[in-house]
Design an enzyme around this catalytic site. Structure first.
Site, PDB file in Angstrom:
ATOM      1  CE  LYS A  12      -5.903 -19.450  27.835  1.00 17.86           C
ATOM      2  NZ  LYS A  12      -7.019 -18.483  27.824  1.00 17.86           N
ATOM      3  CE1 TYR A  52      -9.314 -20.218  32.762  1.00 17.30           C
ATOM      4  CE2 TYR A  52      -9.280 -22.502  32.063  1.00 17.30           C
ATOM      5  CZ  TYR A  52      -8.859 -21.200  31.918  1.00 17.30           C
ATOM      6  OH  TYR A  52      -7.977 -20.874  30.911  1.00 17.30           O
ATOM      7  CD  GLU A 133      -3.511 -19.298  37.634  1.00 14.67           C
ATOM      8  OE1 GLU A 133      -4.583 -18.672  37.586  1.00 14.67           O
ATOM      9  OE2 GLU A 133      -2.460 -18.907  37.088  1.00 14.67           O
TER      10      GLU A 133
END
Length: 146
Positions: A12, A52, A133
């Site tokens: 991230k 998400y 994902e």
């Protein structure tokens, strides 16, 4: 016979900013897992809404979106036997304060005064989410049976 599987690791923005990319890759490789694909990505709201999807309607989603667009991320596709569970465990508890020392989040994550949960990495938690994902972040990736 257990077959190899694929998982997604996202370093991230805080993990990129604090220069932990190499350390995370080293941990993965030291466990004997294979890096199948690797790239730096500037996340867009569209990609994050796909990733998400289950959190878009949550009250914390705007902060999550702000955090995940603070800077580039590094996407990594990893393969190996039971790699999803192993990498998920290697990441540690979602909240860095609760993560055990020796895990990625326990060693490199922390809380910040703005209240946003910055926890260094995302890892897939099960085969179906890993496949979904990987397709979001690596649409060009071709899964092979191994």
């Amino acid at each position: 016979m257990v077959k190899d599987e694929y998982t997604l690791v996202l370093v991230k923005p805080d993990g990129v900013k604090t220069r932990h990319i190499g350390e995370i890759i080293t941990r993965i490789e030291r466990k004997g897992y294979k890096i199948e694909a690797l790239k730096m990505i500037q996340p867009t709201e569209e990609l994050l809404r796909q990733h998400y999807a289950d959190k878009v309607d949550k009250p914390f989603f705007p902060e999550l979106l702000e955090y995940m667009t603070e800077g580039p991320i590094v996407g990594i596709v990893v393969s190996g036997t039971n790699v999803i569970k192993a990498i998920h465990n290697m990441a540690g508890a979602t909240n860095p304060v609760e993560a055990e020392w020796g895990t990625i989040r326990g060693d490199y994550g922390r809380e910040w005064p703005d209240g946003n949960l910055r926890n260094i990495v995302h890892t897939s938690d099960e085969p179906s989410s890993a496949t979904k994902e990987i397709k979001i972040w690596f649409p060009e990736f071709e899964f092979t049976q191994g």
